[in-house]
Design a protein around this motif. Sequence first.
Motif, PDB file in Angstrom:
ATOM      1  N   GLY A   1      14.438   5.751  76.581  1.00  0.00           N
ATOM      2  CA  GLY A   1      15.476   6.580  75.967  1.00  0.00           C
ATOM      3  C   GLY A   1      16.287   5.761  74.998  1.00  0.00           C
ATOM      4  N   ASN A   2      17.572   6.048  74.921  1.00  0.00           N
ATOM      5  CA  ASN A   2      18.482   5.372  74.006  1.00  0.00           C
ATOM      6  C   ASN A   2      19.016   4.072  74.603  1.00  0.00           C
ATOM      7  OD1 ASN A   2      18.258   7.548  72.216  1.00  0.00           O
ATOM      8  ND2 ASN A   2      19.918   8.628  73.222  1.00  0.00           N
ATOM      9  N   LEU A   3      19.494   3.197  73.718  1.00  0.00           N
ATOM     10  CA  LEU A   3      20.164   1.967  74.123  1.00  0.00           C
ATOM     11  C   LEU A   3      21.496   1.914  73.401  1.00  0.00           C
ATOM     12  CD1 LEU A   3      20.396  -0.829  75.448  1.00  0.00           C
ATOM     13  CD2 LEU A   3      19.105  -1.748  73.513  1.00  0.00           C
ATOM     14  N   SER A   4      22.574   1.854  74.161  1.00  0.00           N
ATOM     15  CA  SER A   4      23.917   1.788  73.602  1.00  0.00           C
ATOM     16  C   SER A   4      24.528   0.436  73.950  1.00  0.00           C
ATOM     17  CB  SER A   4      24.774   2.922  74.182  1.00  0.00           C
ATOM     18  OG  SER A   4      26.110   2.808  73.756  1.00  0.00           O
ATOM     19  N   ILE A   5      24.888  -0.323  72.917  1.00  0.00           N
ATOM     20  CA  ILE A   5      25.498  -1.636  73.133  1.00  0.00           C
ATOM     21  C   ILE A   5      26.878  -1.629  72.472  1.00  0.00           C
ATOM     22  CG2 ILE A   5      23.413  -2.969  73.536  1.00  0.00           C
ATOM     23  CD1 ILE A   5      23.362  -3.749  70.627  1.00  0.00           C
ATOM     24  N   GLN A   6      27.862  -1.358  73.266  1.00  0.00           N
ATOM     25  CA  GLN A   6      29.236  -1.206  72.786  1.00  0.00           C
ATOM     26  C   GLN A   6      29.991  -2.523  72.918  1.00  0.00           C
ATOM     27  OE1 GLN A   6      29.685   1.674  71.243  1.00  0.00           O
ATOM     28  NE2 GLN A   6      27.625   2.135  71.930  1.00  0.00           N
ATOM     29  N   GLY A   7      29.815  -3.394  71.933  1.00  0.00           N
ATOM     30  CA  GLY A   7      30.455  -4.703  71.993  1.00  0.00           C
ATOM     31  C   GLY A   7      29.770  -5.653  72.957  1.00  0.00           C
ATOM     32  N   SER A   8      28.551  -5.341  73.338  1.00  0.00           N
ATOM     33  CA  SER A   8      27.803  -6.127  74.318  1.00  0.00           C
ATOM     34  C   SER A   8      27.042  -7.264  73.643  1.00  0.00           C
ATOM     35  CB  SER A   8      26.802  -5.231  75.050  1.00  0.00           C
ATOM     36  OG  SER A   8      27.426  -4.059  75.492  1.00  0.00           O
ATOM     37  N   GLN A   9      26.621  -8.217  74.452  1.00  0.00           N
ATOM     38  CA  GLN A   9      25.859  -9.374  73.979  1.00  0.00           C
ATOM     39  C   GLN A   9      24.485  -9.361  74.639  1.00  0.00           C
ATOM     40  OE1 GLN A   9      27.755 -11.871  71.928  1.00  0.00           O
ATOM     41  NE2 GLN A   9      28.992 -10.018  71.875  1.00  0.00           N
ATOM     42  N   ILE A  10      23.422  -9.353  73.835  1.00  0.00           N
ATOM     43  CA  ILE A  10      22.056  -9.387  74.361  1.00  0.00           C
ATOM     44  C   ILE A  10      21.375 -10.645  73.835  1.00  0.00           C
ATOM     45  CG2 ILE A  10      19.817  -8.235  74.455  1.00  0.00           C
ATOM     46  CD1 ILE A  10      21.246  -5.570  74.107  1.00  0.00           C
ATOM     47  N   ASN A  11      21.005 -11.529  74.738  1.00  0.00           N
ATOM     48  CA  ASN A  11      20.316 -12.781  74.418  1.00  0.00           C
ATOM     49  C   ASN A  11      21.119 -13.622  73.427  1.00  0.00           C
ATOM     50  OD1 ASN A  11      18.097 -14.558  74.754  1.00  0.00           O
ATOM     51  ND2 ASN A  11      17.100 -13.761  72.924  1.00  0.00           N
TER      52      ASN A  11
END
Length: 133
Positions: free
Chosen positions: A66-76
């Motif tokens: 589905g969707n991915l929501s990154i609200q000010g998040s840090q990925i890798n």
Amino acid sequence: MWWGCLVAGLMGGVCSPALAASYTFPGALPSGCLLGLAGVYTCGTVNLGASDTVTISGAAVITTTGNLSIQGSQINAGGAAANLTLNVGGTLSASAGAKVVGQVNAASVNTIGAQTFTGNIAVTSALGTLTLG
């Protein structure tokens, strides 16, 4: 939300802000994510909150159905782009402060505010859009 704290205070309750979540692939995965074989993960829709972090240990391929929501998040954020392939079946939405280090493939990408993407971004749907804001 701030109004929830106001109401809690008026009613004699205590309000504490939500804590950021920390996820690790492999290890502590977001709800709805499953480990497949050799660093391949499948997730449904994923919503990461402000200040949430996702750490990649080794190499990983993460696919959301589905969707991915990154609200000010840090990925890798502390890793190498070559260690993460992120396949988003729906829309990748990112808000101000988000940081993604990896190869991103999404049906559509929609960003608001200032984010940092290191690696590549590809829109995989013929009807998909790339909106940077």
